[in-house]
Design a protein around this motif. Structure first.
Motif, PDB file in Angstrom:
ATOM      1  N   MET A 288       0.841  -1.113   0.073  1.00  0.00           N
ATOM      2  CA  MET A 288       0.115  -0.192  -0.060  1.00  0.00           C
ATOM      3  C   MET A 288       0.869   1.359  -0.449  1.00  0.00           C
ATOM      4  O   MET A 288       2.045   1.257   0.968  1.00  0.00           O
ATOM      5  CB  MET A 288      -1.012  -0.120   1.424  1.00  0.00           C
ATOM      6  CG  MET A 288      -2.006  -0.727   0.861  1.00  0.00           C
ATOM      7  SD  MET A 288      -3.659  -0.531  -0.294  1.00  0.00           S
ATOM      8  CE  MET A 288      -3.512   0.890   0.800  1.00  0.00           C
TER       9      MET A 288
ATOM     10  N   ARG B 145     -12.355  -1.907  -2.917  1.00  0.00           N
ATOM     11  CA  ARG B 145     -11.748  -3.554  -2.053  1.00  0.00           C
ATOM     12  C   ARG B 145     -11.229  -4.880  -3.078  1.00  0.00           C
ATOM     13  O   ARG B 145     -10.183  -5.739  -3.330  1.00  0.00           O
ATOM     14  CB  ARG B 145     -13.111  -4.651  -1.140  1.00  0.00           C
ATOM     15  CG  ARG B 145     -12.166  -5.679  -0.013  1.00  0.00           C
ATOM     16  CD  ARG B 145     -12.958  -5.480   0.843  1.00  0.00           C
ATOM     17  NE  ARG B 145     -13.069  -4.175   1.885  1.00  0.00           N
ATOM     18  CZ  ARG B 145     -14.259  -4.111   2.161  1.00  0.00           C
ATOM     19  NH1 ARG B 145     -15.168  -4.356   1.139  1.00  0.00           N
ATOM     20  NH2 ARG B 145     -14.842  -2.903   2.779  1.00  0.00           N
TER      21      ARG B 145
ATOM     22  N   GLY C 113      -8.659  -0.162   0.843  1.00  0.00           N
ATOM     23  CA  GLY C 113      -8.003   0.034   0.096  1.00  0.00           C
ATOM     24  C   GLY C 113      -7.423   0.870  -1.656  1.00  0.00           C
ATOM     25  O   GLY C 113      -6.504   1.168  -2.319  1.00  0.00           O
TER      26      GLY C 113
ATOM     27  N   ARG D 285      -8.244  -3.267  -5.150  1.00  0.00           N
ATOM     28  CA  ARG D 285      -7.140  -3.958  -4.621  1.00  0.00           C
ATOM     29  C   ARG D 285      -7.005  -5.183  -4.855  1.00  0.00           C
ATOM     30  O   ARG D 285      -5.343  -5.765  -4.556  1.00  0.00           O
ATOM     31  CB  ARG D 285      -7.100  -3.499  -3.353  1.00  0.00           C
ATOM     32  CG  ARG D 285      -6.043  -3.615  -2.287  1.00  0.00           C
ATOM     33  CD  ARG D 285      -4.426  -3.506  -2.490  1.00  0.00           C
ATOM     34  NE  ARG D 285      -4.716  -1.871  -2.871  1.00  0.00           N
ATOM     35  CZ  ARG D 285      -4.512  -1.122  -3.782  1.00  0.00           C
ATOM     36  NH1 ARG D 285      -3.201  -1.540  -3.818  1.00  0.00           N
ATOM     37  NH2 ARG D 285      -4.374  -0.093  -3.206  1.00  0.00           N
TER      38      ARG D 285
END
Length: 223
Positions: free
Chosen positions: A1, A158, A189, A161
């Motif tokens: 991330m 989500r 995300g 991600r």
């Protein structure tokens, strides 16, 4: 991330003083400016042409993030790249040959973004992940600011991600980002949050406070 980045959308700025607005954002600690380009055809509004972007460029410190809500895209890639854009994002819905468009964007030296509308699924995105630097997930139907986040955006982020896995691709959400929604988007995300009214409310003296508040909220989710 990646760390969460707040991307102020200059579409919500004072159109009579856009250069001053960009400088005020830099002074407030923003190192991105998001420029929403609309053509009145692909979306029901008209905004910034390449010449306007070129005029804004000297006033922007850091990343000039140009979101092309236009169709066709390919004839204008070079002009927007020459205007000083660091990132050009094109919509997957804007034409039949999006892979060619992404290649053209990268060929100019700009980073390539792929934008997807709320009604577009992620199946086609999976085949383009090695050709992009970011995915812009539209949280509203594009064309106007000030709309509420479409709730299904959170699940889409989500899922995206998970698809991206360990690729160095950033997820941007454009539309409906504010203090009430940034919690869910960041935890799903998203790491590039485009904010309009949530940044510009209160005028230049409030920009730093607004940006820091949004960033702190998002980082609190991810901590």
């Amino acid at each position: 991330m990646h760390p969460v980045t707040i991307c102020p959308s200059i579409l919500s700025g004072d159109f009579s003083a856009l250069g001053s607005e960009c400088r005020a954002l830099a002074e407030a600690g923003s190192d991105w400016v998001h420029v929403d380009v609309m053509d009145g055809h692909f979306v029901p509004n008209l905004t910034f042409g390449p010449q306007m972007c070129a005029v804004l460029r000297p006033h922007i410190q850091g990343t000039m993030d140009v979101h092309l809500m236009i169709a066709p895209v390919d004839p204008y890639v070079e002009a927007y790249a020459k205007s000083g854009a660091d990132i050009l994002s094109a919509h997957i819905e804007a034409g039949p040959h999006v892979h060619r468009t992404l290649q053209a964007i990268r060929g100019t030296g700009c980073k390539a973004g792929l934008a997807i509308n709320p009604g577009t699924g992620l199946d086609a995105v999976a085949h383009l992940l090695d050709d992009i630097d970011l995915v812009n997930v539209m949280g509203v139907n594009p064309g106007f600011g000030g709309q509420k986040l479409i709730p299904a955006t959170i699940a889409k982020v989500r899922q995206l991600r998970a698809m991206i896995a360990d690729r160095p691709i950033r997820i941007q959400v454009d539309g409906g980002v504010n203090a009430r929604t940034i919690h869910a988007l960041a935890s799903a995300g998203a790491d590039l949050l485009v904010a309009g009214a949530a940044v510009f409310e209160g005028g230049p003296e409030a920009y730093r406070r607004n940006i820091e508040s949004l960033r702190a909220t998002a980082e609190g989710v991810l901590a």
